[in-house]
Write a protein that holds these residues in place. Sequence first.
Motif, PDB file in Angstrom:
ATOM      1  N   LEU A 276       0.820  -1.207   0.000  1.00 43.92           N
ATOM      2  CA  LEU A 276       0.000   0.000   0.000  1.00 43.92           C
ATOM      3  C   LEU A 276       0.856   1.261   0.000  1.00 43.92           C
ATOM      4  CD1 LEU A 276      -2.752  -1.045   2.585  1.00 43.92           C
ATOM      5  CD2 LEU A 276      -2.860  -1.125   0.093  1.00 43.92           C
ATOM      6  N   LYS A 277       1.980   1.193   0.700  1.00 45.46           N
ATOM      7  CA  LYS A 277       2.844   2.372   0.822  1.00 45.46           C
ATOM      8  C   LYS A 277       3.441   2.789  -0.519  1.00 45.46           C
ATOM      9  CE  LYS A 277       7.003   4.036   3.177  1.00 45.46           C
ATOM     10  NZ  LYS A 277       8.116   3.683   4.108  1.00 45.46           N
ATOM     11  N   LYS A 278       3.794   1.800  -1.338  1.00 43.63           N
ATOM     12  CA  LYS A 278       4.470   2.118  -2.596  1.00 43.63           C
ATOM     13  C   LYS A 278       3.539   2.098  -3.817  1.00 43.63           C
ATOM     14  CE  LYS A 278       6.067  -2.628  -3.459  1.00 43.63           C
ATOM     15  NZ  LYS A 278       7.249  -3.511  -3.565  1.00 43.63           N
ATOM     16  N   ARG A 279       2.231   2.011  -3.586  1.00 44.37           N
ATOM     17  CA  ARG A 279       1.296   1.993  -4.714  1.00 44.37           C
ATOM     18  C   ARG A 279       1.325   3.340  -5.434  1.00 44.37           C
ATOM     19  NH1 ARG A 279      -4.777   2.663  -2.100  1.00 44.37           N
ATOM     20  NH2 ARG A 279      -4.313   4.463  -0.806  1.00 44.37           N
ATOM     21  N   ASP A 280       0.991   3.292  -6.712  1.00 44.86           N
ATOM     22  CA  ASP A 280       0.908   4.552  -7.456  1.00 44.86           C
ATOM     23  C   ASP A 280      -0.527   5.062  -7.447  1.00 44.86           C
ATOM     24  OD1 ASP A 280      -0.556   3.174  -9.464  1.00 44.86           O
ATOM     25  OD2 ASP A 280       1.303   2.564 -10.443  1.00 44.86           O
ATOM     26  N   ASP A 281      -0.722   6.226  -8.065  1.00 48.41           N
ATOM     27  CA  ASP A 281      -2.040   6.882  -8.011  1.00 48.41           C
ATOM     28  C   ASP A 281      -3.100   6.122  -8.792  1.00 48.41           C
ATOM     29  OD1 ASP A 281      -0.935   8.869  -6.482  1.00 48.41           O
ATOM     30  OD2 ASP A 281      -0.479  10.179  -8.190  1.00 48.41           O
ATOM     31  N   ARG A 282      -2.682   5.239  -9.682  1.00 44.82           N
ATOM     32  CA  ARG A 282      -3.662   4.512 -10.494  1.00 44.82           C
ATOM     33  C   ARG A 282      -4.327   3.374  -9.716  1.00 44.82           C
ATOM     34  NH1 ARG A 282      -1.814   1.537 -13.917  1.00 44.82           N
ATOM     35  NH2 ARG A 282       0.355   1.466 -13.254  1.00 44.82           N
ATOM     36  N   MET A 283      -3.736   2.978  -8.615  1.00 48.31           N
ATOM     37  CA  MET A 283      -4.261   1.837  -7.876  1.00 48.31           C
ATOM     38  C   MET A 283      -5.292   2.284  -6.843  1.00 48.31           C
ATOM     39  SD  MET A 283      -2.122  -1.077  -5.755  1.00 48.31           S
ATOM     40  CE  MET A 283      -0.975  -1.260  -7.115  1.00 48.31           C
ATOM     41  N   ILE A 284      -6.462   1.679  -6.890  1.00 43.80           N
ATOM     42  CA  ILE A 284      -7.536   1.962  -5.940  1.00 43.80           C
ATOM     43  C   ILE A 284      -7.724   0.720  -5.061  1.00 43.80           C
ATOM     44  CG2 ILE A 284      -9.957   2.615  -5.664  1.00 43.80           C
ATOM     45  CD1 ILE A 284      -9.832   3.772  -8.481  1.00 43.80           C
ATOM     46  N   ILE A 285      -7.588   0.919  -3.759  1.00 45.00           N
ATOM     47  CA  ILE A 285      -7.554  -0.220  -2.843  1.00 45.00           C
ATOM     48  C   ILE A 285      -8.831  -0.320  -2.016  1.00 45.00           C
ATOM     49  CG2 ILE A 285      -6.352  -1.271  -0.903  1.00 45.00           C
ATOM     50  CD1 ILE A 285      -4.692  -1.381  -3.358  1.00 45.00           C
ATOM     51  N   SER A 286      -9.357  -1.531  -1.937  1.00 44.00           N
ATOM     52  CA  SER A 286     -10.381  -1.868  -0.944  1.00 44.00           C
ATOM     53  C   SER A 286      -9.802  -2.983  -0.090  1.00 44.00           C
ATOM     54  CB  SER A 286     -11.667  -2.342  -1.618  1.00 44.00           C
ATOM     55  OG  SER A 286     -12.560  -2.878  -0.662  1.00 44.00           O
ATOM     56  N   ARG A 287      -9.739  -2.738   1.223  1.00 42.88           N
ATOM     57  CA  ARG A 287      -9.137  -3.741   2.103  1.00 42.88           C
ATOM     58  C   ARG A 287     -10.124  -4.133   3.192  1.00 42.88           C
ATOM     59  NH1 ARG A 287      -3.751  -3.233   5.937  1.00 42.88           N
ATOM     60  NH2 ARG A 287      -3.670  -5.425   6.512  1.00 42.88           N
ATOM     61  N   LEU A 288     -10.394  -5.423   3.289  1.00 49.12           N
ATOM     62  CA  LEU A 288     -11.331  -5.933   4.281  1.00 49.12           C
ATOM     63  C   LEU A 288     -10.580  -6.647   5.393  1.00 49.12           C
ATOM     64  CD1 LEU A 288     -14.174  -7.441   2.047  1.00 49.12           C
ATOM     65  CD2 LEU A 288     -13.872  -5.088   2.846  1.00 49.12           C
ATOM     66  N   PHE A 289     -10.901  -6.316   6.637  1.00 52.35           N
ATOM     67  CA  PHE A 289     -10.307  -6.958   7.808  1.00 52.35           C
ATOM     68  C   PHE A 289     -11.288  -7.922   8.459  1.00 52.35           C
ATOM     69  CE2 PHE A 289      -8.274  -2.847   7.351  1.00 52.35           C
ATOM     70  CZ  PHE A 289      -6.928  -3.160   7.457  1.00 52.35           C
ATOM     71  N   ASN A 290     -12.546  -7.535   8.487  1.00 47.75           N
ATOM     72  CA  ASN A 290     -13.572  -8.338   9.150  1.00 47.75           C
ATOM     73  C   ASN A 290     -14.107  -9.373   8.176  1.00 47.75           C
ATOM     74  OD1 ASN A 290     -15.600  -9.387  10.711  1.00 47.75           O
ATOM     75  ND2 ASN A 290     -16.909  -7.574  10.631  1.00 47.75           N
ATOM     76  N   THR A 291     -13.745 -10.630   8.384  1.00 48.79           N
ATOM     77  CA  THR A 291     -14.162 -11.678   7.458  1.00 48.79           C
ATOM     78  C   THR A 291     -15.184 -12.632   8.075  1.00 48.79           C
ATOM     79  OG1 THR A 291     -12.147 -12.873   8.133  1.00 48.79           O
ATOM     80  CG2 THR A 291     -12.057 -11.651   6.071  1.00 48.79           C
ATOM     81  N   ARG A 292     -15.657 -12.325   9.257  1.00 51.48           N
ATOM     82  CA  ARG A 292     -16.707 -13.143   9.874  1.00 51.48           C
ATOM     83  C   ARG A 292     -18.068 -12.525   9.560  1.00 51.48           C
ATOM     84  NH1 ARG A 292     -14.463 -16.992  13.005  1.00 51.48           N
ATOM     85  NH2 ARG A 292     -12.326 -16.667  13.746  1.00 51.48           N
ATOM     86  N   VAL A 293     -18.438 -12.608   8.287  1.00 51.02           N
ATOM     87  CA  VAL A 293     -19.657 -11.971   7.788  1.00 51.02           C
ATOM     88  C   VAL A 293     -20.395 -12.955   6.885  1.00 51.02           C
ATOM     89  CG1 VAL A 293     -18.739  -9.617   7.932  1.00 51.02           C
ATOM     90  CG2 VAL A 293     -18.336 -10.976   5.869  1.00 51.02           C
ATOM     91  N   ASP A 294     -21.642 -12.590   6.528  1.00 48.93           N
ATOM     92  CA  ASP A 294     -22.369 -13.399   5.550  1.00 48.93           C
ATOM     93  C   ASP A 294     -22.176 -12.779   4.158  1.00 48.93           C
ATOM     94  OD1 ASP A 294     -24.129 -11.204   5.326  1.00 48.93           O
ATOM     95  OD2 ASP A 294     -25.499 -12.040   6.820  1.00 48.93           O
ATOM     96  N   THR A 295     -22.784 -13.380   3.147  1.00 45.42           N
ATOM     97  CA  THR A 295     -22.549 -12.940   1.773  1.00 45.42           C
ATOM     98  C   THR A 295     -23.029 -11.508   1.528  1.00 45.42           C
ATOM     99  OG1 THR A 295     -24.646 -13.965   1.101  1.00 45.42           O
ATOM    100  CG2 THR A 295     -22.640 -15.277   0.857  1.00 45.42           C
ATOM    101  N   ASP A 296     -24.210 -11.162   2.061  1.00 50.19           N
ATOM    102  CA  ASP A 296     -24.736  -9.802   1.858  1.00 50.19           C
ATOM    103  C   ASP A 296     -23.829  -8.769   2.524  1.00 50.19           C
ATOM    104  OD1 ASP A 296     -26.884 -10.753   0.413  1.00 50.19           O
ATOM    105  OD2 ASP A 296     -28.202 -10.892   2.159  1.00 50.19           O
ATOM    106  N   GLN A 297     -23.378  -9.078   3.736  1.00 55.55           N
ATOM    107  CA  GLN A 297     -22.489  -8.152   4.439  1.00 55.55           C
ATOM    108  C   GLN A 297     -21.159  -7.998   3.703  1.00 55.55           C
ATOM    109  OE1 GLN A 297     -22.508 -10.260   8.188  1.00 55.55           O
ATOM    110  NE2 GLN A 297     -23.921  -8.795   9.138  1.00 55.55           N
TER     111      GLN A 297
END
Length: 391
Positions: A64-85
């Motif tokens: 993440l630190k060295k990414r360029d401006d073209r990269m758009i990041i979505s990062r998920l930490f909470n993985t104890r969810v259902d499909t809709d969540q």
Amino acid sequence: MYESYFNLATKPFELLPNPDFLYMSRAHRRAVMYLDYGICERAGFILLTGDIGTGKTTLIRNLLKKRDDRMIISRLFNTRVDTDQLMAMIADDFGLSPVGKDKVALLRDLNDFLVEQFALGRQPVLIIDEAQNLSAELLEEVRMLSNLETDSAKLLQIILVGQPELRGTLASPRLEQLRQRISVNCNLIPLNCDETLEYIHHRLEVAGNRDAVEFTPEALAVVHLYSKGIPRLINIICDFIMLSAFAEDTRYIAGEMVREIIGDLELDGACWTRSTGGHAVGDDQVEGGGVNRSTGEDDAGIILLLNDVKSRLENLERDLARFNPELLRDMNNRFTSLENAFRFYVGETDSSLSELKKAFEKVRSLNEAGIQGHEEETHRNGGLLRRIFGG
């Protein structure tokens, strides 16, 4: 609190996953190269696994630190969810409003967003951390996201990060399609003894003074043994080492000091000892929940020997895990030879027993008929019996 004493600008062994302190062991260097390649080539899926504390999160933060401006990041930490969540969290992290929308609507919005970003020359990347918590059903939902693509490129790059049990989940037959889409696959392993020393020096150097303390070979061996080469555990031990050295006004780290620190840290033995079948390796060094301090300086040789034995066992396990046709053919030939020898001895035994039976029958018939001279015949048959039984 001890930074100024050791001429350090900051604490060298913090537990925070700071990419500035990233040490490039052989495994970490390879993982960084694979991650960079996967992002650059827009590979479908990237899988990054490793035991707790081996540095997975630090690698991701480095990415993440060295990414360029073209990269758009979505990062998920909470993985104890259902499909809709899960879908709602992904949409929200990309800046899309999930309020009042079902999964179908969210997928439509996400697809439109990804197409728009692709047209603008941007690269959306979804990073799912702690992915070992995802069920097979949720992993299948993630796979469906990879179907969002143009004729020439994937619209969404997906990186799965998790502990080794994630590989067990992915081995399920129902996830074969997902396994086939994993283009880049890397696994972080613990540091070896030499890398442990370099890791410690590297963090001290980044903190401002590579030579802040001097470890004896014994002290290093103890650190490596009880940390198992896991960076997070090395940090915990070394932070207390620095604190203890500061309290004792010394820069010299001996094995005895490290053993005492391990003894103070060890509450239930689960964190620091390497267990085999329920018993800790080196049980003679651990006593009553702490470290036995009566063993003296000779422990260094024992520890180094244990490390060498562990390394040899790991190599042996890897060799045995490989399918070796030559070895199997050799074993088959040996079993065939053993079977032939057994059959030969069975045949010899049957022949001897048959001859013995005939001799007994002849003696009995002679006795019953009262033929003169049967004593000589009996003597001769007795000699036969002695030859057969070695008498």
